[in-house]
Design a protein around this motif. Structure first.
Motif, PDB file in Angstrom:
ATOM      1  N   ALA A   1       0.817  -1.209   0.000  1.00  0.00           N
ATOM      2  CA  ALA A   1       0.000   0.000   0.000  1.00  0.00           C
ATOM      3  C   ALA A   1       0.851   1.259   0.000  1.00  0.00           C
ATOM      4  CB  ALA A   1      -0.926  -0.005   1.209  1.00  0.00           C
ATOM      5  N   ASP A   2       1.994   1.253   0.680  1.00  0.00           N
ATOM      6  CA  ASP A   2       2.847   2.443   0.713  1.00  0.00           C
ATOM      7  C   ASP A   2       3.344   2.795  -0.684  1.00  0.00           C
ATOM      8  OD1 ASP A   2       2.550   2.720   3.422  1.00  0.00           O
ATOM      9  OD2 ASP A   2       4.402   1.646   3.904  1.00  0.00           O
ATOM     10  N   GLU A   3       3.748   1.793  -1.442  1.00  0.00           N
ATOM     11  CA  GLU A   3       4.223   2.044  -2.801  1.00  0.00           C
ATOM     12  C   GLU A   3       3.072   2.453  -3.712  1.00  0.00           C
ATOM     13  OE1 GLU A   3       6.207  -1.608  -3.581  1.00  0.00           O
ATOM     14  OE2 GLU A   3       8.016  -0.994  -2.519  1.00  0.00           O
ATOM     15  N   GLN A   4       1.876   1.908  -3.464  1.00  0.00           N
ATOM     16  CA  GLN A   4       0.697   2.282  -4.236  1.00  0.00           C
ATOM     17  C   GLN A   4       0.402   3.772  -4.024  1.00  0.00           C
ATOM     18  OE1 GLN A   4      -2.796   0.053  -3.157  1.00  0.00           O
ATOM     19  NE2 GLN A   4      -4.119   1.169  -4.551  1.00  0.00           N
ATOM     20  N   GLU A   5       0.447   4.221  -2.787  1.00  0.00           N
ATOM     21  CA  GLU A   5       0.216   5.639  -2.504  1.00  0.00           C
ATOM     22  C   GLU A   5       1.287   6.511  -3.139  1.00  0.00           C
ATOM     23  OE1 GLU A   5      -0.171   6.374   1.653  1.00  0.00           O
ATOM     24  OE2 GLU A   5      -2.088   5.351   1.769  1.00  0.00           O
ATOM     25  N   ARG A   6       2.517   6.073  -3.067  1.00  0.00           N
ATOM     26  CA  ARG A   6       3.608   6.860  -3.641  1.00  0.00           C
ATOM     27  C   ARG A   6       3.441   6.997  -5.155  1.00  0.00           C
ATOM     28  NH1 ARG A   6      10.046   6.452  -2.448  1.00  0.00           N
ATOM     29  NH2 ARG A   6      10.613   8.041  -3.937  1.00  0.00           N
ATOM     30  N   ARG A   7       3.092   5.907  -5.831  1.00  0.00           N
ATOM     31  CA  ARG A   7       2.886   5.965  -7.286  1.00  0.00           C
ATOM     32  C   ARG A   7       1.707   6.871  -7.638  1.00  0.00           C
ATOM     33  NH1 ARG A   7       3.063   0.615  -6.618  1.00  0.00           N
ATOM     34  NH2 ARG A   7       0.943   0.369  -7.399  1.00  0.00           N
ATOM     35  N   ALA A   8       0.604   6.733  -6.902  1.00  0.00           N
ATOM     36  CA  ALA A   8      -0.584   7.547  -7.169  1.00  0.00           C
ATOM     37  C   ALA A   8      -0.284   9.030  -6.953  1.00  0.00           C
ATOM     38  CB  ALA A   8      -1.737   7.106  -6.276  1.00  0.00           C
ATOM     39  N   THR A   9       0.400   9.339  -5.868  1.00  0.00           N
ATOM     40  CA  THR A   9       0.756  10.725  -5.566  1.00  0.00           C
ATOM     41  C   THR A   9       1.660  11.286  -6.650  1.00  0.00           C
ATOM     42  OG1 THR A   9       0.640  10.252  -3.205  1.00  0.00           O
ATOM     43  CG2 THR A   9       1.802  12.249  -3.851  1.00  0.00           C
ATOM     44  N   SER A  10       2.682  10.547  -7.003  1.00  0.00           N
ATOM     45  CA  SER A  10       3.640  11.009  -8.003  1.00  0.00           C
ATOM     46  C   SER A  10       2.961  11.266  -9.344  1.00  0.00           C
ATOM     47  CB  SER A  10       4.762   9.988  -8.159  1.00  0.00           C
ATOM     48  OG  SER A  10       5.769  10.494  -9.000  1.00  0.00           O
ATOM     49  N   ALA A  11       2.110  10.361  -9.783  1.00  0.00           N
ATOM     50  CA  ALA A  11       1.436  10.527 -11.076  1.00  0.00           C
ATOM     51  C   ALA A  11       0.504  11.742 -11.066  1.00  0.00           C
ATOM     52  CB  ALA A  11       0.664   9.260 -11.429  1.00  0.00           C
ATOM     53  N   LEU A  12      -0.298  11.882 -10.007  1.00  0.00           N
ATOM     54  CA  LEU A  12      -1.215  13.019  -9.920  1.00  0.00           C
ATOM     55  C   LEU A  12      -0.454  14.337  -9.908  1.00  0.00           C
ATOM     56  CD1 LEU A  12      -4.018  14.321  -9.442  1.00  0.00           C
ATOM     57  CD2 LEU A  12      -3.564  14.069  -7.001  1.00  0.00           C
ATOM     58  N   LEU A  13       0.563  14.432  -9.065  1.00  0.00           N
ATOM     59  CA  LEU A  13       1.316  15.679  -8.968  1.00  0.00           C
ATOM     60  C   LEU A  13       2.086  15.984 -10.249  1.00  0.00           C
ATOM     61  CD1 LEU A  13       2.610  15.514  -5.282  1.00  0.00           C
ATOM     62  CD2 LEU A  13       0.614  16.731  -6.192  1.00  0.00           C
ATOM     63  N   ALA A  14       2.587  14.953 -10.912  1.00  0.00           N
ATOM     64  CA  ALA A  14       3.298  15.172 -12.178  1.00  0.00           C
ATOM     65  C   ALA A  14       2.363  15.759 -13.233  1.00  0.00           C
ATOM     66  CB  ALA A  14       3.914  13.867 -12.673  1.00  0.00           C
ATOM     67  N   VAL A  15       1.144  15.257 -13.297  1.00  0.00           N
ATOM     68  CA  VAL A  15       0.173  15.784 -14.265  1.00  0.00           C
ATOM     69  C   VAL A  15      -0.186  17.227 -13.907  1.00  0.00           C
ATOM     70  CG1 VAL A  15      -2.175  15.534 -15.180  1.00  0.00           C
ATOM     71  CG2 VAL A  15      -0.711  13.526 -14.919  1.00  0.00           C
ATOM     72  N   MET A  16      -0.281  17.525 -12.607  1.00  0.00           N
ATOM     73  CA  MET A  16      -0.577  18.906 -12.190  1.00  0.00           C
ATOM     74  C   MET A  16       0.484  19.878 -12.688  1.00  0.00           C
ATOM     75  SD  MET A  16      -1.949  18.622  -8.283  1.00  0.00           S
ATOM     76  CE  MET A  16      -2.053  20.400  -8.129  1.00  0.00           C
TER      77      MET A  16
END
Length: 123
Positions: free
Chosen positions: A20-35
């Motif tokens: 779950a920690d890596e899942q959150e990190r990937r989700a956060t990174s992708a969302l912020l990168a698109v922003m």
């Protein structure tokens, strides 16, 4: 930790795919990168919180010290326009993960001024 060592958010993160920690990190990174890559999207998400229209920079797991503790919010968003700068800490939860006690949001935060200025931990 100096700003030069902060990890920029990436659309395709290099973190693992387990847990779950890596899942959150990937989700956060992708969302912020698109922003930061899609100006209109970043503006649409930050403008309601008082951010100026400007360059959006995003980082993941930026370390902060608060008293004797070290905290790692999931992400940081910084919007700059001229001399004005607006910063927000981001905490992301995916699935049914529980909040670790070392996260920045493990303490209550209250803004002492409005529109992304100074915030301090609640007593």
């Amino acid at each position: 930790m100096s700003e030069e060592t902060w990890l920029a958010a990436r659309l395709i993160p290099t973190s693992g795919i387990n847990g779950a920690d890596e899942q959150e990190r990937r989700a956060t990174s992708a969302l912020l990168a698109v922003m930061s890559a899609v100006r209109e999207f970043g503006r649409a998400l930050t403008q309601p919180w008082g951010a100026p229209a400007g360059q959006v920079q995003t980082f993941i797991e930026v370390p902060f010290r608060l008293g004797d503790g070290k905290f790692f919010p999931d992400g940081l968003i910084r919007v700059s326009r001229g001399q004005r700068q607006w910063t927000a800490l981001v905490e992301v939860k995916t699935g049914s993960t529980r909040q670790p006690s070392t996260s920045a949001s493990s303490r209550r935060w209250r803004c002492t001024t409005f529109r992304g200025r100074r915030c301090s931990p609640s007593p």
